[in-house]
Design a protein around this motif. Structure first.
Motif, PDB file in Angstrom:
ATOM      1  N   SER A 132     -11.839   0.669  10.623  1.00  0.00           N
ATOM      2  CA  SER A 132     -11.634  -0.016   9.341  1.00  0.00           C
ATOM      3  C   SER A 132     -12.315   0.733   8.203  1.00  0.00           C
ATOM      4  CB  SER A 132     -12.167  -1.448   9.412  1.00  0.00           C
ATOM      5  OG  SER A 132     -13.583  -1.464   9.551  1.00  0.00           O
ATOM      6  N   LEU A 133     -13.447   1.385   8.500  1.00  0.00           N
ATOM      7  CA  LEU A 133     -14.183   2.109   7.460  1.00  0.00           C
ATOM      8  C   LEU A 133     -13.566   3.471   7.148  1.00  0.00           C
ATOM      9  CD1 LEU A 133     -17.876   1.280   8.423  1.00  0.00           C
ATOM     10  CD2 LEU A 133     -16.399   0.171   6.734  1.00  0.00           C
ATOM     11  N   MET A 134     -12.639   3.927   7.969  1.00  0.00           N
ATOM     12  CA  MET A 134     -11.936   5.169   7.672  1.00  0.00           C
ATOM     13  C   MET A 134     -11.020   5.028   6.457  1.00  0.00           C
ATOM     14  SD  MET A 134     -11.093   6.588  11.515  1.00  0.00           S
ATOM     15  CE  MET A 134     -10.313   8.102  10.948  1.00  0.00           C
ATOM     16  N   LEU A 135     -10.829   3.806   6.022  1.00  0.00           N
ATOM     17  CA  LEU A 135     -10.048   3.563   4.802  1.00  0.00           C
ATOM     18  C   LEU A 135     -10.969   3.500   3.580  1.00  0.00           C
ATOM     19  CD1 LEU A 135      -7.488   0.895   6.098  1.00  0.00           C
ATOM     20  CD2 LEU A 135      -7.014   3.272   5.477  1.00  0.00           C
ATOM     21  N   TYR A 136     -12.105   4.174   3.648  1.00  0.00           N
ATOM     22  CA  TYR A 136     -13.046   4.192   2.523  1.00  0.00           C
ATOM     23  C   TYR A 136     -12.420   4.683   1.205  1.00  0.00           C
ATOM     24  CZ  TYR A 136     -13.455   9.219   3.400  1.00  0.00           C
ATOM     25  OH  TYR A 136     -13.174  10.564   3.565  1.00  0.00           O
ATOM     26  N   PRO A 137     -11.338   5.509   1.244  1.00  0.00           N
ATOM     27  CA  PRO A 137     -10.706   5.855  -0.043  1.00  0.00           C
ATOM     28  C   PRO A 137     -10.165   4.639  -0.793  1.00  0.00           C
ATOM     29  CG  PRO A 137     -10.049   7.435   1.634  1.00  0.00           C
ATOM     30  CD  PRO A 137     -10.744   6.310   2.346  1.00  0.00           C
ATOM     31  N   PHE A 138     -10.076   3.479  -0.129  1.00  0.00           N
ATOM     32  CA  PHE A 138      -9.626   2.266  -0.815  1.00  0.00           C
ATOM     33  C   PHE A 138     -10.667   1.780  -1.822  1.00  0.00           C
ATOM     34  CE2 PHE A 138      -6.372   0.509   2.491  1.00  0.00           C
ATOM     35  CZ  PHE A 138      -5.648   1.676   2.359  1.00  0.00           C
ATOM     36  N   GLY A 139     -11.867   2.363  -1.795  1.00  0.00           N
ATOM     37  CA  GLY A 139     -12.864   2.001  -2.798  1.00  0.00           C
ATOM     38  C   GLY A 139     -14.115   1.376  -2.223  1.00  0.00           C
ATOM     39  N   ILE A 140     -15.142   1.316  -3.045  1.00  0.00           N
ATOM     40  CA  ILE A 140     -16.437   0.816  -2.614  1.00  0.00           C
ATOM     41  C   ILE A 140     -16.411  -0.664  -2.265  1.00  0.00           C
ATOM     42  CG2 ILE A 140     -17.209   0.334  -4.977  1.00  0.00           C
ATOM     43  CD1 ILE A 140     -19.370   1.608  -2.026  1.00  0.00           C
ATOM     44  N   LEU A 154       0.822  -1.207   0.000  1.00  0.00           N
ATOM     45  CA  LEU A 154       0.000   0.000   0.000  1.00  0.00           C
ATOM     46  C   LEU A 154       0.862   1.266   0.000  1.00  0.00           C
ATOM     47  CD1 LEU A 154      -2.744  -1.173   2.498  1.00  0.00           C
ATOM     48  CD2 LEU A 154      -3.001  -0.874   0.033  1.00  0.00           C
ATOM     49  N   ALA A 155       1.968   1.235   0.742  1.00  0.00           N
ATOM     50  CA  ALA A 155       2.871   2.389   0.762  1.00  0.00           C
ATOM     51  C   ALA A 155       3.420   2.651  -0.632  1.00  0.00           C
ATOM     52  CB  ALA A 155       4.015   2.145   1.739  1.00  0.00           C
ATOM     53  N   VAL A 208      -5.828  -9.021   2.937  1.00  0.00           N
ATOM     54  CA  VAL A 208      -5.692  -9.503   1.564  1.00  0.00           C
ATOM     55  C   VAL A 208      -6.547  -8.648   0.641  1.00  0.00           C
ATOM     56  CG1 VAL A 208      -6.172 -11.431   0.004  1.00  0.00           C
ATOM     57  CG2 VAL A 208      -5.090 -11.872   2.224  1.00  0.00           C
ATOM     58  N   LEU A 209      -7.733  -8.291   1.118  1.00  0.00           N
ATOM     59  CA  LEU A 209      -8.632  -7.424   0.334  1.00  0.00           C
ATOM     60  C   LEU A 209      -7.989  -6.078   0.034  1.00  0.00           C
ATOM     61  CD1 LEU A 209     -11.489  -6.911  -0.860  1.00  0.00           C
ATOM     62  CD2 LEU A 209     -12.142  -6.085   1.434  1.00  0.00           C
ATOM     63  N   MET A 210      -7.298  -5.515   1.010  1.00  0.00           N
ATOM     64  CA  MET A 210      -6.628  -4.226   0.794  1.00  0.00           C
ATOM     65  C   MET A 210      -5.657  -4.290  -0.375  1.00  0.00           C
ATOM     66  SD  MET A 210      -5.682  -3.026   4.666  1.00  0.00           S
ATOM     67  CE  MET A 210      -6.894  -2.959   5.976  1.00  0.00           C
ATOM     68  N   VAL A 211      -4.956  -5.417  -0.479  1.00  0.00           N
ATOM     69  CA  VAL A 211      -3.997  -5.579  -1.569  1.00  0.00           C
ATOM     70  C   VAL A 211      -4.734  -5.790  -2.897  1.00  0.00           C
ATOM     71  CG1 VAL A 211      -2.166  -7.060  -2.503  1.00  0.00           C
ATOM     72  CG2 VAL A 211      -2.197  -6.482  -0.051  1.00  0.00           C
ATOM     73  N   ILE A 212      -5.743  -6.649  -2.885  1.00  0.00           N
ATOM     74  CA  ILE A 212      -6.452  -6.993  -4.121  1.00  0.00           C
ATOM     75  C   ILE A 212      -7.092  -5.762  -4.768  1.00  0.00           C
ATOM     76  CG2 ILE A 212      -8.462  -8.221  -5.042  1.00  0.00           C
ATOM     77  CD1 ILE A 212      -7.820 -10.479  -3.103  1.00  0.00           C
ATOM     78  N   VAL A 213      -7.730  -4.900  -3.960  1.00  0.00           N
ATOM     79  CA  VAL A 213      -8.422  -3.736  -4.551  1.00  0.00           C
ATOM     80  C   VAL A 213      -7.452  -2.709  -5.119  1.00  0.00           C
ATOM     81  CG1 VAL A 213     -10.451  -4.002  -3.063  1.00  0.00           C
ATOM     82  CG2 VAL A 213      -8.567  -2.512  -2.322  1.00  0.00           C
ATOM     83  N   HIS A 214      -6.146  -2.888  -4.828  1.00  0.00           N
ATOM     84  CA  HIS A 214      -5.155  -1.953  -5.368  1.00  0.00           C
ATOM     85  C   HIS A 214      -4.328  -2.560  -6.505  1.00  0.00           C
ATOM     86  CE1 HIS A 214      -5.984   0.256  -1.602  1.00  0.00           C
ATOM     87  NE2 HIS A 214      -5.627   1.318  -2.303  1.00  0.00           N
ATOM     88  N   LEU A 215      -4.691  -3.771  -6.915  1.00  0.00           N
ATOM     89  CA  LEU A 215      -3.951  -4.393  -8.017  1.00  0.00           C
ATOM     90  C   LEU A 215      -4.286  -3.718  -9.347  1.00  0.00           C
ATOM     91  CD1 LEU A 215      -4.262  -8.173  -7.073  1.00  0.00           C
ATOM     92  CD2 LEU A 215      -2.227  -6.732  -6.922  1.00  0.00           C
TER      93      LEU A 215
END
Length: 311
Positions: A250-258, A54-55, A304-311
Motif C-alpha cells: 500500500s505504501l508503494m503508492l507514495y506518489p499519491f501524496g503525503i 485514477l487511470a 476512497v482516500l485514493m480518489v479524494i487525494v486526486h480531486l
C-alpha cells in the motif's frame, strides 16, 4: 345490509390481494439482490471506480468525455460480479442449508428453483461481459478471467478441496480495480497492478476472520477452511503475514501524496498491531470479529482516500 357487507368484504379481499402481490413482488427483488450478494458487489464497485478514476488522472483522459466508458465499466463489472455470486449460490445449494448465514438464501429456501438461479447467473455474467467489451477487449478479458477463477477454480474446486481456497478466491476478488483501470488504460500502468495486489493481500485476513467466526458452520458443511483444518493459531499467523505484506504494498503508492501515505501507514500499522494482539487475546472469536470489521473499514477508507487525494 348484507349487500353492503358483501361489498365491503370484496373490497377487503381485493386490497389484501393487491397488498400481498406488492409484498411478494418486493420480496422477489430482494431475493435477486440477495443472490447477487450486493454487499460484496457494492464494496467491489468502489474499487472499480477508483481504478477508472485514477487511470483517467494518470493518462489525462476526461471522464466527462468518456462518461459512457465509465457506465460500461461500472454496470458491466457490477453485473459480472453479481453473476459470479449468483452462480456461486447455484453451485453451493448442497452446503448452504447446513450453514446458519446461508440457509435462508433464495436458492436454498425454495423461493427460486436451481435452474432459475443458474439462468439468472449466466444472464448477468453474459450481459456484464458484453458491456465491458463495449469499453475495450482488455476489460472484458479481465472480467472473464475473474469470473472463471471465482466460479470454477474457487467455488467448484478449491473451496471444497483445499485450504488454499482463500488464496485462489483472492485472485478473482482483486480484479475489480484492474477492470476499472483497463477501461481507460488497457496498457495497465504499474499503479493498476499495485491496486490489484492491495486487494489480493487484503482478502485472506478478511475472509479468514469470517471463517474463524463461522468455523463450526464450515466444519459441519465439510468445507476445508484454514481454521477448520489447521486451527486458530495457524490461521492467526497466516492473517498477520498477509497484513504485514499488505502494508509495504500500500505504501508503494507514495506518489499519491503525503496525505495518502500517512493515512495508509496508520491504517496498515493499526491493522498489524490488532493482528499481533490476537496472539494474547483469550477470546479468539471476539478478535476475529474485530479483524473482520477493521478489514472492511480499511478497504473502504483506503480506496476512497485514493480518489479524494486526486480531486
Amino acid at each position: 345490509m348484507n349487500k353492503s357487507n358483501t361489498a365491503i368484504d370484496a373490497s377487503d379481499v381485493i386490497n389484501q390481494t393487491s397488498n400481498s402481490m406488492t409484498l411478494s413482488q418486493e420480496k422477489s427483488w430482494k431475493d435477486y439482490l440477495t443472490l447477487a450478494k450486493m454487499g460484496i458487489v457494492t464494496s467491489n464497485l468502489i474499487t472499480t471506480f477508483a481504478g477508472v478514476f485514477l487511470a483517467a488522472k494518470y493518462t489525462g483522459v476526461s471522464l466527462l468525455d468518456q462518461f459512457h466508458l465509465v457506465l460500461f465499466a461500472l454496470i458491466g463489472a457490477g453485473l459480472v460480479m453479481a453473476g459470479g455470486c449468483t452462480l456461486n449460490n447455484f453451485i453451493d445449494r448442497d452446503i448452504d442449508p447446513v450453514m446458519e448465514r446461508t440457509k435462508d438464501r433464495p436458492s436454498v429456501n425454495g423461493r427460486f428453483q436451481g435452474t432459475h438461479v443458474l439462468l439468472v447467473g449466466l444472464m448477468q455474467s453474459a450481459i456484464g461481459i458484453i458491456l465491458l467489451s463495449l469499453a475495450n477487449a482488455t476489460a472484458a478479458i479481465i472480467g472473464i478471467i475473474g469470473l472463471f477463477v471465482y466460479v470454477v477454480l474457487y467455488t467448484m474446486w478449491t473451496k471444497r478441496t483445499t485450504t488454499f481456497n482463500t488464496v485462489v478466491g483472492s485472485v478473482s476478488g482483486a480484479v475489480p480495480p484492474l477492470i476499472g483501470w483497463a477501461v481507460v488504460d488497457p496498457g495497465l500502468h504499474s499503479y493498476a497492478w499495485l491496486l490489484f495486489f492491495i486487494m489480493f493481500f487484503w482478502q485472506p485476513p478478511h475472509f479468514l476472520a469470517l471463517a474463524m467466526k463461522r468455523v463450526e458452520e464450515y466444519r459441519a458443511a465439510g468445507i476445508p477452511m484454514l481454521p477448520v483444518v489447521a486451527g486458530f493459531e495457524v490461521t492467526k499467523r497466516q492473517m498477520v503475514v498477509y497484513v504485514a505484506a499488505l502494508l509495504p504494498v500500500s505504501l508503494m503508492l507514495y506518489p499519491f501524496g503525503i496525505v495518502y501515505t500517512v493515512i495508509a501507514a496508520v491504517l496498515g500499522i493499526g491493522w498489524l498491531v490488532l493482528g499481533i494482539a490476537g496472539f494474547k487475546m483469550k477470546d479468539d472469536i471476539k478478535w476475529a470479529r474485530l479483524m473482520f470489521v477493521y478489514s472492511l473499514n480499511y478497504l473502504t477508507i483506503l480506496f476512497v482516500l485514493m480518489v479524494i487525494v486526486h480531486l
